[in-house]
Design a protein around this motif. Structure first.
Motif, mmCIF file in Angstrom:
data_model
loop_
_atom_site.group_PDB
_atom_site.id
_atom_site.type_symbol
_atom_site.label_atom_id
_atom_site.label_comp_id
_atom_site.label_asym_id
_atom_site.label_seq_id
_atom_site.Cartn_x
_atom_site.Cartn_y
_atom_site.Cartn_z
ATOM 1 N N LEU A 197 19.472 66.012 25.799
ATOM 2 C CA LEU A 197 18.094 65.526 25.738
ATOM 3 C C LEU A 197 17.559 65.589 24.316
ATOM 4 O O LEU A 197 16.878 64.657 23.862
ATOM 5 C CB LEU A 197 17.212 66.358 26.670
ATOM 6 C CG LEU A 197 17.322 66.055 28.171
ATOM 7 C CD1 LEU A 197 16.498 67.055 28.966
ATOM 8 C CD2 LEU A 197 16.870 64.633 28.478
ATOM 9 N N SER A 198 17.834 66.659 23.616
ATOM 10 C CA SER A 198 17.370 66.775 22.230
ATOM 11 C C SER A 198 17.989 65.689 21.358
ATOM 12 O O SER A 198 17.305 65.087 20.520
ATOM 13 C CB SER A 198 17.704 68.159 21.674
ATOM 14 O OG SER A 198 17.049 69.177 22.417
ATOM 15 N N HIS A 199 19.277 65.422 21.564
ATOM 16 C CA HIS A 199 19.944 64.380 20.780
ATOM 17 C C HIS A 199 19.341 63.006 21.068
ATOM 18 O O HIS A 199 19.064 62.225 20.141
ATOM 19 C CB HIS A 199 21.434 64.386 21.096
ATOM 20 C CG HIS A 199 22.186 63.253 20.468
ATOM 21 N ND1 HIS A 199 22.469 63.207 19.114
ATOM 22 C CD2 HIS A 199 22.687 62.104 20.998
ATOM 23 C CE1 HIS A 199 23.123 62.086 18.842
ATOM 24 N NE2 HIS A 199 23.263 61.401 19.969
ATOM 25 N N ILE A 200 19.130 62.694 22.349
ATOM 26 C CA ILE A 200 18.564 61.386 22.710
ATOM 27 C C ILE A 200 17.150 61.253 22.158
ATOM 28 O O ILE A 200 16.770 60.195 21.629
ATOM 29 C CB ILE A 200 18.562 61.211 24.242
ATOM 30 C CG1 ILE A 200 19.998 61.202 24.776
ATOM 31 C CG2 ILE A 200 17.851 59.919 24.636
ATOM 32 C CD1 ILE A 200 20.070 61.172 26.289
ATOM 33 N N ARG A 201 16.356 62.310 22.251
ATOM 34 C CA ARG A 201 14.976 62.232 21.787
ATOM 35 C C ARG A 201 14.920 62.030 20.278
ATOM 36 O O ARG A 201 14.119 61.225 19.785
ATOM 37 C CB ARG A 201 14.221 63.493 22.177
ATOM 38 C CG ARG A 201 12.721 63.399 21.905
ATOM 39 C CD ARG A 201 11.987 64.644 22.361
ATOM 40 N NE ARG A 201 10.549 64.482 22.190
ATOM 41 C CZ ARG A 201 9.669 65.434 22.427
ATOM 42 N NH1 ARG A 201 10.090 66.624 22.868
ATOM 43 N NH2 ARG A 201 8.388 65.221 22.253
#
Length: 336
Positions: A197-201
């Motif tokens: 999620l952090s990478h996608i955000r």
């Protein structure tokens, strides 16, 4: 018309001027590739009258800006915009020409770097310039002979549509990943979910900061388009703006979903840590009687009870087990 191949001696002019691609588009004919000298000749002769010229420039070349000013640009506004503006997507009116900033972001891009493309489009010519290689231009060159490009704005529209398609692909792929994380959010891959999620955000935030166009510039362009821009092109540009705005809104909604999922994942992590600490405390309390008894009887001082009793060990073991069972019963009743 067949695409002409030039010898290394003729291509030397391209190396001197920084021209990467140069094409002449004529009605009902295939695009003809030109050298830098031929591009200058056609432009000075005001040719083509019914077609247009496209030249793609490498801005890292030391002579590229001077060559453009000398032969093609009416002023320095285009080069000043390249030097002064940020790489954010932009589409605006510059005098009587269209000025655009595009970003070559592909769905498979993993790095935080991007390649920007600057475009200057007038009635009979379009100039594109870049510092780093851009995939959209190479894709355009590969498909050039199969595209119905009769006006310079058609080539600009193709570049805009290519960027929009990539944005839609990125949003669809990110949505699929977020949906998968939503489905497995309550399993044992919590740490992996938070990392993804952090990478996608981060990726979507970077793309959003680059691709959100300036509303004021678009509003001025759509309400006061240049005189040479056909009505069909204006309508197509308006449709592109609406579709692109919807894509950016979808990206904003996806970012909000990711933010909520990150909050849920963080809450789960806090709850899991609290549960672990709770059971660690329970185990510590359960071992308290045996630890106290062991500490007392391990002091090796006189007067220790059961010292001469042959069954003293079992008496102490039964006493420690009784106190431990009593604590377990109390803890169980309080947690029911």
């Amino acid at each position: 018309m067949r695409v002409t191949n030039f010898s290394p001696f003729i291509n030397y002019a391209n190396e001197v001027s920084g021209v990467i691609h140069g094409y002449l588009f004529l009605p009902d004919q295939l695009p003809l590739r030109l050298t830098a000298e031929q591009l200058v000749f056609h432009h000075q002769q005001k040719q083509p009258k019914e077609g247009f010229i496209w030249l793609h420039i490498n801005l890292h070349h030391a002579a590229a800006g001077r060559w453009l000013r000398q032969h093609f640009l009416p002023d320095d506004d285009f080069l000043k915009e390249i030097a002064a503006t940020s790489p954010r997507t932009r589409l605006s009116l510059q005098d009587n020409a269209l000025f655009a900033v595009l970003n070559d972001i592909t769905p498979t891009e993993a790095s935080s770097r991007n390649a920007s493309l600057w475009a200057w489009c007038c009635e009979a010519m379009i100039i594109t310039a870049r510092f780093a290689p851009v995939t959209m231009v190479e894709t355009l060159v590969a498909e050039l002979h199969h595209l119905p490009l009769s006006q310079p704005e058609h080539l600009l529209m193709w570049l805009l549509a290519y960027q929009e398609d990539n944005v839609e692909k990125i949003i669809r792929e990110a949505s699929r990943q977020v949906l998968d994380i939503e489905e497995r959010l309550f399993d044992h891959s919590l740490r992996h979910n938070r990392t993804v999620l952090s990478h996608i955000r981060r990726k979507l935030l970077r793309i959003q900061s680059l691709l959100v166009p300036e509303p004021a510039a678009l509003f001025r362009l759509l309400n006061r388009p240049p005189d040479w821009l056909a009505a069909d092109s204006v309508r197509e540009l308006r449709e592109f703006t609406e579709e692109f705005s919807l894509g950016i809104n979808d990206m904003s909604n996806l970012l909000e979903r990711i933010r909520l999922l990150q909050e849920e994942a963080s809450a789960q992590a806090v709850e899991q840590n609290n549960r672990t600490l709770y059971w660690l405390t329970v185990v510590t309390v359960m071992a308290l009687p045996i630890n106290i008894i062991t500490g007392l009887f391990g002091m090796n001082v006189g007067g220790m009870p059961f010292a001469s009793d042959p069954h003293g060990f079992w008496h102490l073991l039964i006493s420690a087990a009784s106190f431990t069972l009593l604590l377990i019963l109390l803890i169980y009743r309080r947690t029911r």
